[in-house]
Design an enzyme around this catalytic site. Structure first.
Site, PDB file in Angstrom:
ATOM      1  N   ASP A   8      71.840  25.414  30.194  1.00 32.51           N
ATOM      2  CA  ASP A   8      72.562  24.161  30.386  1.00 32.51           C
ATOM      3  C   ASP A   8      72.125  23.620  31.750  1.00 32.51           C
ATOM      4  O   ASP A   8      71.559  24.358  32.563  1.00 32.51           O
ATOM      5  CB  ASP A   8      74.070  24.453  30.364  1.00 32.51           C
ATOM      6  CG  ASP A   8      74.898  23.269  30.805  1.00 32.51           C
ATOM      7  OD1 ASP A   8      74.737  22.183  30.215  1.00 32.51           O
ATOM      8  OD2 ASP A   8      75.688  23.420  31.749  1.00 32.51           O
ATOM      9  N   ASP A  10      74.009  20.625  33.991  1.00 36.10           N
ATOM     10  CA  ASP A  10      75.113  20.310  34.907  1.00 36.10           C
ATOM     11  C   ASP A  10      76.106  21.464  34.989  1.00 36.10           C
ATOM     12  O   ASP A  10      76.657  21.908  33.983  1.00 36.10           O
ATOM     13  CB  ASP A  10      75.841  19.049  34.434  1.00 36.10           C
ATOM     14  CG  ASP A  10      74.984  17.807  34.594  1.00 36.10           C
ATOM     15  OD1 ASP A  10      74.806  17.342  35.721  1.00 36.10           O
ATOM     16  OD2 ASP A  10      74.468  17.314  33.564  1.00 36.10           O
ATOM     17  N   ASP A 167      78.052  27.118  31.537  1.00 32.16           N
ATOM     18  CA  ASP A 167      79.174  27.200  32.470  1.00 32.16           C
ATOM     19  C   ASP A 167      80.476  26.672  31.879  1.00 32.16           C
ATOM     20  O   ASP A 167      81.541  26.837  32.467  1.00 32.16           O
ATOM     21  CB  ASP A 167      78.867  26.382  33.734  1.00 32.16           C
ATOM     22  CG  ASP A 167      78.909  24.890  33.461  1.00 32.16           C
ATOM     23  OD1 ASP A 167      79.825  24.213  33.962  1.00 32.16           O
ATOM     24  OD2 ASP A 167      78.051  24.402  32.708  1.00 32.16           O
TER      25      ASP A 167
END
Length: 218
Positions: A8, A10, A167
């Site tokens: 991922d 961001d 995240d």
């Protein structure tokens, strides 16, 4: 056998998410209001379709707002907080070691390609990824699995031959729905999320060497 790491962007490679939360907290503070993290968390890793901070602010104030003005102010606040950000711990080491081991490396992100490339250039990661799949390339973003399905298609691998590094809860859902293994490494605004069905969880990639991670899935 693991053949690829799919990151991922961001909040995982660079924590761009905590500065956005702080920025909108400041916007809300200008009106004497608070922005609950539990609500903000709904749009982390996806779009404002899950939670729209502009619409919620209008609901709290019971009147329309100047959205252009809010956007301008939030970007100013965001830049102030983002200027302090560095790559998340362990990311650069993972990228270097993965390349040495001959692993394919990709990004699967709900953000736009332009947004991602801007930060890759800033942090000198331009040549670190074999492919980038962004929201420009798919019909639906996370938690829909399309980004990950597109990534493994382009990499020419099976889902079980890749590890997603995420995240957020929306990212985890997308990775698992696509059939990938998933390592969760929360940041300051996602660490209180109720993560379930992940394969590994660490506070940062520094806590787990790439060799140990790969050994987990042999």
């Amino acid at each position: 056998m693991i053949k690829a790491l799919i990151f991922d962007f961001d909040g995982t490679i660079i924590d761009t998410e905590t500065p956005w939360y702080f920025a909108f907290q400041e916007v809300y503070g200008n009106y004497g209001l608070e922005l609950p993290l539990a609500l903000w968390g709904k749009c982390i890793g996806t779009t404002f379709a899950e939670f729209d901070p502009y619409e919620y602010l209008e609901q709290c104030l019971n009147r329309p707002i100047d959205r252009d003005d809010i956007t301008t102010r939030s970007k100013e606040y965001y830049k102030k907080h983002m200027d302090k950000q560095e790559l998340r711990e362990g990311v650069r080491d993972y990228l270097s070691l993965a390349k040495l081991k001959g692993l394919r490396i990709a990004i699967a992100s709900s953000s736009s390609l332009g947004w991602i490339q801007r930060y890759l250039e800033k942090y000198e990661l331009d040549d670190s990824f074999d492919i980038i799949v962004a929201r420009d390339h798919v019909g639906q973003v996370k938690p829909n699995p399309e980004l990950y399905l597109k990534a493994i298609e382009l990499l020419g691998i099976e889902p079980t031959e890749a590890i997603a590094i995420e995240d957020s809860l929306n990212g985890l859902k997308a990775a698992k729905a696509a059939g990938l293994y998933c390592v969760v490494t929360p940041n300051d605004v996602t660490k209180t999320m109720n993560f379930e069905n992940h394969d590994v969880r660490v506070d940062s990639l520094n806590q787990l060497s790439l060799d140990r991670l790969l050994a987990t899935f042999r």
